[in-house]
Design a protein around this motif. Structure first.
Motif, PDB file in Angstrom:
ATOM      1  N   LYS A  68      20.384  20.945  12.552  1.00 26.22           N
ATOM      2  CA  LYS A  68      21.691  21.308  13.084  1.00 26.22           C
ATOM      3  C   LYS A  68      21.975  20.458  14.315  1.00 26.22           C
ATOM      4  O   LYS A  68      21.121  20.321  15.184  1.00 26.22           O
ATOM      5  N   PRO A  69      23.152  19.849  14.419  1.00 31.19           N
ATOM      6  CA  PRO A  69      23.462  19.018  15.588  1.00 31.19           C
ATOM      7  C   PRO A  69      23.369  19.813  16.884  1.00 31.19           C
ATOM      8  O   PRO A  69      23.587  21.031  16.904  1.00 31.19           O
ATOM      9  N   VAL A  70      23.047  19.116  17.948  1.00 30.53           N
ATOM     10  CA  VAL A  70      22.952  19.756  19.264  1.00 30.53           C
ATOM     11  C   VAL A  70      24.345  20.195  19.711  1.00 30.53           C
ATOM     12  O   VAL A  70      25.258  19.377  19.812  1.00 30.53           O
ATOM     13  N   GLU A  71      24.493  21.484  19.951  1.00 32.01           N
ATOM     14  CA  GLU A  71      25.771  22.022  20.401  1.00 32.01           C
ATOM     15  C   GLU A  71      25.763  22.340  21.894  1.00 32.01           C
ATOM     16  O   GLU A  71      26.801  22.265  22.555  1.00 32.01           O
ATOM     17  N   GLU A  72      24.590  22.703  22.423  1.00 34.33           N
ATOM     18  CA  GLU A  72      24.499  23.071  23.836  1.00 34.33           C
ATOM     19  C   GLU A  72      23.136  22.696  24.389  1.00 34.33           C
ATOM     20  O   GLU A  72      22.115  22.843  23.720  1.00 34.33           O
ATOM     21  N   ILE A  73      23.130  22.179  25.609  1.00 34.48           N
ATOM     22  CA  ILE A  73      21.888  21.936  26.342  1.00 34.48           C
ATOM     23  C   ILE A  73      21.879  22.849  27.562  1.00 34.48           C
ATOM     24  O   ILE A  73      22.825  22.858  28.355  1.00 34.48           O
ATOM     25  N   LEU A  74      20.817  23.634  27.686  1.00 34.27           N
ATOM     26  CA  LEU A  74      20.622  24.458  28.871  1.00 34.27           C
ATOM     27  C   LEU A  74      19.767  23.663  29.851  1.00 34.27           C
ATOM     28  O   LEU A  74      18.609  23.353  29.563  1.00 34.27           O
ATOM     29  N   TRP A  75      20.360  23.322  30.989  1.00 36.65           N
ATOM     30  CA  TRP A  75      19.655  22.532  31.999  1.00 36.65           C
ATOM     31  C   TRP A  75      18.986  23.475  32.991  1.00 36.65           C
ATOM     32  O   TRP A  75      19.643  24.247  33.671  1.00 36.65           O
ATOM     33  N   LEU A  76      17.656  23.401  33.056  1.00 40.34           N
ATOM     34  CA  LEU A  76      16.894  24.302  33.913  1.00 40.34           C
ATOM     35  C   LEU A  76      16.684  23.707  35.292  1.00 40.34           C
ATOM     36  O   LEU A  76      16.338  22.532  35.434  1.00 40.34           O
ATOM     37  N   GLN A  77      16.878  24.509  36.311  1.00 40.70           N
ATOM     38  CA  GLN A  77      16.563  24.084  37.667  1.00 40.70           C
ATOM     39  C   GLN A  77      16.152  25.303  38.480  1.00 40.70           C
ATOM     40  O   GLN A  77      16.422  26.446  38.111  1.00 40.70           O
ATOM     41  N   GLY A 103      30.680  15.853  23.873  1.00 39.09           N
ATOM     42  CA  GLY A 103      30.605  16.611  22.634  1.00 39.09           C
ATOM     43  C   GLY A 103      29.515  17.661  22.612  1.00 39.09           C
ATOM     44  O   GLY A 103      29.181  18.202  21.549  1.00 39.09           O
ATOM     45  N   VAL A 104      28.941  17.948  23.774  1.00 36.81           N
ATOM     46  CA  VAL A 104      27.879  18.950  23.890  1.00 36.81           C
ATOM     47  C   VAL A 104      28.233  19.874  25.055  1.00 36.81           C
ATOM     48  O   VAL A 104      28.668  19.409  26.111  1.00 36.81           O
ATOM     49  N   LYS A 105      28.063  21.170  24.866  1.00 37.09           N
ATOM     50  CA  LYS A 105      28.256  22.104  25.962  1.00 37.09           C
ATOM     51  C   LYS A 105      27.045  22.037  26.880  1.00 37.09           C
ATOM     52  O   LYS A 105      25.896  22.045  26.426  1.00 37.09           O
ATOM     53  N   HIS A 106      27.296  21.954  28.182  1.00 35.54           N
ATOM     54  CA  HIS A 106      26.212  21.886  29.161  1.00 35.54           C
ATOM     55  C   HIS A 106      26.244  23.134  30.040  1.00 35.54           C
ATOM     56  O   HIS A 106      27.285  23.477  30.602  1.00 35.54           O
TER      57      HIS A 106
END
Length: 298
Positions: A13-22, A53-56
């Motif tokens: 499945k294409p990447v729809e969202e990246i959760l950026w951890l900090q 094209g990706v939710k961040h």
């Protein structure tokens, strides 16, 4: 037909969202109202603005919760992980994004002469860690390079150890405990000391470690290996494309890294060019031994 249907189920499945951890760990991450971006903030900002094209989504979490998200296989990426040549159970790694100086002993100016008298210059880390007359401390969730982690695990067998459990500003808590004598020494990057000394004149100093005196630490983005649908591989492809074609060569990004790291290198720009811009995945791995290079520079 059966083969065709089976093959279709293997398409990720294409990447729809990246959760950026900090986490709240300066100087890696600073508050938004600070005039200077943290070491990892500017990188995250540029990745978010460049990858379309990706939710961040940014998640600010204690380090233990970050480890939990990674191990559970959420669709997460961590912007400043220690680079490894190959994927492991935690991360698939991007190409290197920065190069950090070697880990140091961190202690007070008053305590440093005692440590060096007993354990040498540079400090023999194994000898120091096995010395019960000094109290070692670190944030509970803090981890270092594989080499340093192994030395700690194999050498720190006595009970004179004090872990910090705070979920916010973990490095700052360790610095305060050093300053007030609750700890005798800890371990971290030398730029951590520089940041906190500027902020409160805590008189904390760095001491080189004999076992890794010349070993620089490459840094990269890590995306969770356990995430479903081949998330990590797909996300890293997008991240690497953004890094190579835009971010690593941008003056804004290079200036941000130089601001924090310059004082800890004889020539930061040269080191950044060699180990980041001209990185060769076939010959470089972490950590990088620079003994020969340093001899030439001297």
């Amino acid at each position: 037909m059966i083969f065709s249907l089976y093959s279709h189920t293997l398409i990720a499945k294409p990447v729809e969202e990246i959760l950026w951890l900090q986490s709240k760990t300066p100087p890696f991450h600073l508050d938004a109202d600070d005039s200077q971006s943290g070491l990892c903030d500017n990188l995250t900002e540029q990745l978010i603005s460049t990858i379309k094209g990706v939710k961040h989504t940014r998640l600010v979490l204690p380090q233990k919760r970050i480890n939990k998200y990674i191990n559970e296989g959420k669709n997460v990426c961590f912007p400043c992980a220690i680079y490894k040549h190959s994927a492991n159970k935690q991360f698939i790694y991007s190409i290197p994004t920065s190069i950090y100086p070697p880990f140091n002993i961190i202690t007070t100016a008053a305590k440093a002469p005692e440590l060096t008298t007993k354990h040498g210059i540079p400090i023999n880390l194994v000898s120091l860690l096995t010395d019960e007359s000094f109290t070692y401390g670190q944030a509970d969730a803090r981890r270092f390079s594989v080499q340093i982690n192994n030395i700690i695990e194999n050498s720190l067998t006595h009970s004179n150890v004090s872990m910090s459990w705070s979920s916010d500003n973990e490095s700052g808590v360790v610095m305060e405990r050093l300053k007030h004598g609750s700890l005798d020494y800890s371990l971290d990057y030398p730029f951590i000391t520089s940041y906190f000394n500027k902020g409160n004149q805590s008189n904390i100093v760095n001491l080189a470690i004999a076992q890794n005196k010349n070993k620089l630490v490459p840094i990269a983005v890590g995306c969770a290996t356990n995430a479903p649908n081949d998330f990590a591989s797909q996300a890293i492809k997008k991240i690497n494309h953004a890094l190579k074609n835009s971010i690593l060569v941008s003056e804004q990004y290079k200036k941000n890294q130089e601001y924090w790291l310059n004082e800890h290198f004889e020539d930061f720009n040269k080191t950044y060019s060699q180990h980041v811009l001209n990185f060769d995945s076939q010959t470089n791995d972490a950590p990088i031994n620079t003994a020969d290079q340093n001899k030439e520079q001297r």
